[in-house]
Design a protein around this motif. Structure first.
Motif, mmCIF file in Angstrom:
data_model
loop_
_atom_site.group_PDB
_atom_site.id
_atom_site.type_symbol
_atom_site.label_atom_id
_atom_site.label_comp_id
_atom_site.label_asym_id
_atom_site.label_seq_id
_atom_site.Cartn_x
_atom_site.Cartn_y
_atom_site.Cartn_z
ATOM 1 N N GLY A 65 30.096 45.363 46.121
ATOM 2 C CA GLY A 65 31.038 44.650 45.275
ATOM 3 C C GLY A 65 31.249 45.274 43.914
ATOM 4 O O GLY A 65 32.360 45.252 43.367
ATOM 5 N N VAL A 66 30.190 45.849 43.346
ATOM 6 C CA VAL A 66 30.299 46.442 42.007
ATOM 7 C C VAL A 66 31.242 47.643 42.025
ATOM 8 O O VAL A 66 32.109 47.789 41.159
ATOM 9 C CB VAL A 66 28.905 46.855 41.480
ATOM 10 N N GLU A 67 31.089 48.505 43.032
ATOM 11 C CA GLU A 67 31.986 49.662 43.145
ATOM 12 C C GLU A 67 33.417 49.211 43.423
ATOM 13 O O GLU A 67 34.380 49.775 42.881
ATOM 14 C CB GLU A 67 31.513 50.593 44.263
ATOM 15 N N ALA A 68 33.551 48.179 44.246
ATOM 16 C CA ALA A 68 34.887 47.668 44.568
ATOM 17 C C ALA A 68 35.578 47.109 43.335
ATOM 18 O O ALA A 68 36.787 47.295 43.145
ATOM 19 C CB ALA A 68 34.785 46.594 45.648
ATOM 20 N N VAL A 69 34.826 46.426 42.481
ATOM 21 C CA VAL A 69 35.391 45.895 41.237
ATOM 22 C C VAL A 69 35.985 47.021 40.408
ATOM 23 O O VAL A 69 37.114 46.935 39.911
ATOM 24 C CB VAL A 69 34.328 45.138 40.416
ATOM 25 N N ALA A 70 35.214 48.096 40.232
ATOM 26 C CA ALA A 70 35.681 49.224 39.417
ATOM 27 C C ALA A 70 36.975 49.812 39.974
ATOM 28 O O ALA A 70 37.927 50.085 39.227
ATOM 29 C CB ALA A 70 34.593 50.293 39.348
ATOM 30 N N LYS A 71 37.037 50.003 41.292
ATOM 31 C CA LYS A 71 38.220 50.605 41.914
ATOM 32 C C LYS A 71 39.431 49.668 41.830
ATOM 33 O O LYS A 71 40.549 50.094 41.540
ATOM 34 C CB LYS A 71 37.913 50.957 43.373
ATOM 35 N N ILE A 72 39.201 48.394 42.081
ATOM 36 C CA ILE A 72 40.315 47.434 42.060
ATOM 37 C C ILE A 72 40.858 47.248 40.645
ATOM 38 O O ILE A 72 42.074 47.269 40.428
ATOM 39 C CB ILE A 72 39.867 46.084 42.652
ATOM 40 N N LYS A 73 39.971 47.097 39.673
ATOM 41 C CA LYS A 73 40.421 46.873 38.291
ATOM 42 C C LYS A 73 41.137 48.092 37.723
ATOM 43 O O LYS A 73 42.021 47.964 36.876
ATOM 44 C CB LYS A 73 39.237 46.494 37.411
ATOM 45 N N ALA A 74 40.751 49.294 38.198
ATOM 46 C CA ALA A 74 41.412 50.519 37.718
ATOM 47 C C ALA A 74 42.876 50.557 38.142
ATOM 48 O O ALA A 74 43.742 51.032 37.401
ATOM 49 C CB ALA A 74 40.672 51.738 38.237
ATOM 50 N N LYS A 75 43.168 50.046 39.336
ATOM 51 C CA LYS A 75 44.533 50.086 39.871
ATOM 52 C C LYS A 75 45.282 48.766 39.679
ATOM 53 O O LYS A 75 46.509 48.755 39.614
ATOM 54 C CB LYS A 75 44.499 50.442 41.357
ATOM 55 N N HIS A 76 44.538 47.657 39.599
ATOM 56 C CA HIS A 76 45.162 46.334 39.502
ATOM 57 C C HIS A 76 44.471 45.527 38.400
ATOM 58 O O HIS A 76 43.702 44.587 38.676
ATOM 59 C CB HIS A 76 45.051 45.597 40.845
ATOM 60 N N PRO A 77 44.685 45.890 37.155
ATOM 61 C CA PRO A 77 43.950 45.270 36.041
ATOM 62 C C PRO A 77 44.171 43.765 35.875
ATOM 63 O O PRO A 77 43.339 43.080 35.276
ATOM 64 C CB PRO A 77 44.466 46.034 34.806
ATOM 65 N N SER A 78 45.268 43.241 36.413
ATOM 66 C CA SER A 78 45.538 41.814 36.225
ATOM 67 C C SER A 78 44.748 40.927 37.196
ATOM 68 O O SER A 78 44.659 39.713 36.996
ATOM 69 C CB SER A 78 47.036 41.529 36.390
ATOM 70 N N VAL A 79 44.173 41.522 38.237
ATOM 71 C CA VAL A 79 43.399 40.744 39.207
ATOM 72 C C VAL A 79 42.086 40.295 38.569
ATOM 73 O O VAL A 79 41.368 41.100 37.972
ATOM 74 C CB VAL A 79 43.099 41.573 40.475
ATOM 75 N N LYS A 80 41.779 39.016 38.712
ATOM 76 C CA LYS A 80 40.535 38.487 38.164
ATOM 77 C C LYS A 80 39.499 38.382 39.288
ATOM 78 O O LYS A 80 39.815 37.912 40.376
ATOM 79 C CB LYS A 80 40.772 37.113 37.534
ATOM 80 N N ILE A 81 38.286 38.831 38.994
ATOM 81 C CA ILE A 81 37.252 38.897 40.027
ATOM 82 C C ILE A 81 35.997 38.153 39.593
ATOM 83 O O ILE A 81 35.459 38.406 38.514
ATOM 84 C CB ILE A 81 36.895 40.357 40.353
ATOM 85 N N ILE A 82 35.558 37.235 40.445
ATOM 86 C CA ILE A 82 34.283 36.554 40.239
ATOM 87 C C ILE A 82 33.295 37.093 41.263
ATOM 88 O O ILE A 82 33.568 37.071 42.466
ATOM 89 C CB ILE A 82 34.403 35.023 40.421
ATOM 90 N N MET A 83 32.160 37.583 40.793
ATOM 91 C CA MET A 83 31.112 38.029 41.690
ATOM 92 C C MET A 83 30.323 36.815 42.178
ATOM 93 O O MET A 83 29.999 35.914 41.390
ATOM 94 C CB MET A 83 30.166 39.009 40.983
ATOM 95 N N LEU A 84 30.021 36.796 43.466
ATOM 96 C CA LEU A 84 29.170 35.754 44.040
ATOM 97 C C LEU A 84 27.966 36.441 44.666
ATOM 98 O O LEU A 84 28.126 37.306 45.529
ATOM 99 C CB LEU A 84 29.921 34.965 45.120
ATOM 100 N N SER A 85 26.771 36.059 44.234
ATOM 101 C CA SER A 85 25.586 36.741 44.736
ATOM 102 C C SER A 85 24.427 35.772 44.935
ATOM 103 O O SER A 85 24.341 34.732 44.270
ATOM 104 C CB SER A 85 25.157 37.844 43.763
ATOM 105 N N THR A 86 23.552 36.138 45.857
ATOM 106 C CA THR A 86 22.322 35.374 46.063
ATOM 107 C C THR A 86 21.311 35.738 44.992
ATOM 108 O O THR A 86 20.389 34.983 44.709
ATOM 109 C CB THR A 86 21.724 35.691 47.456
ATOM 110 N N TYR A 87 21.492 36.907 44.385
ATOM 111 C CA TYR A 87 20.517 37.430 43.431
ATOM 112 C C TYR A 87 21.115 37.532 42.026
ATOM 113 O O TYR A 87 22.321 37.633 41.852
ATOM 114 C CB TYR A 87 20.043 38.822 43.883
ATOM 115 N N ASP A 88 20.213 37.549 41.035
ATOM 116 C CA ASP A 88 20.686 37.630 39.647
ATOM 117 C C ASP A 88 20.157 38.881 38.954
ATOM 118 O O ASP A 88 19.774 38.849 37.789
ATOM 119 C CB ASP A 88 20.282 36.372 38.856
ATOM 120 N N GLU A 89 20.148 40.025 39.681
ATOM 121 C CA GLU A 89 19.644 41.258 39.089
ATOM 122 C C GLU A 89 20.468 41.631 37.860
ATOM 123 O O GLU A 89 21.684 41.697 37.916
ATOM 124 C CB GLU A 89 19.716 42.421 40.081
#
Length: 221
Positions: A65-89
């Motif tokens: 998800g972290v890599e996907a966020v970077a790629k998506i935001k680079a091309k589609h900056p208006s998209v808002k992304i909430i990460m959902l995780s079982t862990y809080d690293e």
């Protein structure tokens, strides 16, 4: 009513399907436009059909998800992304936020709270689970102490050690834009208790409003 187009990205198909059913039934302003099972699928999907909001798992095969966020935001900056995780690293949280995520929530959040978070995010408020926000601020402070002398840290952040554990939790929520009612609900304490604690925090830190709280929090990063 203008619908919010929402994309779910999670390799646990049953979780994603259950979430889709709940959001469809109880969040009338949300339209689930797709489900992807990894970051690569999400990137391809967004290139063809840009959503307003993405709920993105962190740990997935092929592309996380972290890599996907970077790629998506680079091309589609208006998209808002909430990460959902079982862990809080801490590292995953930092990386996701640095790469453009607008929130980081734990999967044990109730569906009702998730709907509230989606609505708040659409209004421009960053969404971070209380425990994550507190740990992120505290761990950043500790890491800085490893590379700076105690005196340097005391000179730069003398206010941090004056806060109690509960006050740090409230400070973290204030720093992410939560109001008193939201803090009351998230920490399961009364609004009056929140008001009293916020007043104490303001006094200890010698600030007059939430904007100055956010400024202090930013100095830790």
């Amino acid at each position: 009513m203008n619908k919010l187009n929402l994309l779910l990205v999670d390799d646990q198909r049953m979780f994603a399907e259950s979430l889709k059913i709940y959001l469809t039934n109880y969040a009338e302003e949300v339209d689930i436009i797709g489900i992807c099972s990894n970051g690569k699928e999400a990137c391809d999907f967004v290139d063809n059909d840009e959503p307003d909001i993405i709920l993105m798992d962190v740990h997935m095969p092929e592309m996380d998800g972290v890599e996907a966020v970077a790629k998506i935001k680079a091309k589609h900056p208006s998209v808002k992304i909430i990460m959902l995780s079982t862990y809080d690293e801490d590292e995953s949280v930092r990386s996701a936020l640095i790469n453009g995520a607008s929130g980081y929530l734990l999967k044990d959040i109730s569906p009702t709270e998730l709907i509230v978070s989606i609505r708040a995010l659409n209004s421009g408020m960053i969404q971070i689970s209380p425990s994550i926000a507190k740990n992120l601020i505290q761990s950043t402070y500790v890491e800085k102490k490893h590379v700076e002398s105690d005196k340097e840290m005391d000179d730069k952040f003398p206010w941090f050690d004056t806060l109690t554990e509960r006050e740090r939790e409230i400070f973290a929520l204030l720093a992410t834009g939560k109001d008193n009612q939201q803090i009351s609900e998230e920490l399961c304490i009364s609004p009056q208790t929140v008001r009293n604690r916020v007043s104490t925090i303001y006094s200890k830190l010698e600030v007059k409003d939430r904007f100055e709280i956010i400024q202090l929090a930013n100095k830790l990063h």
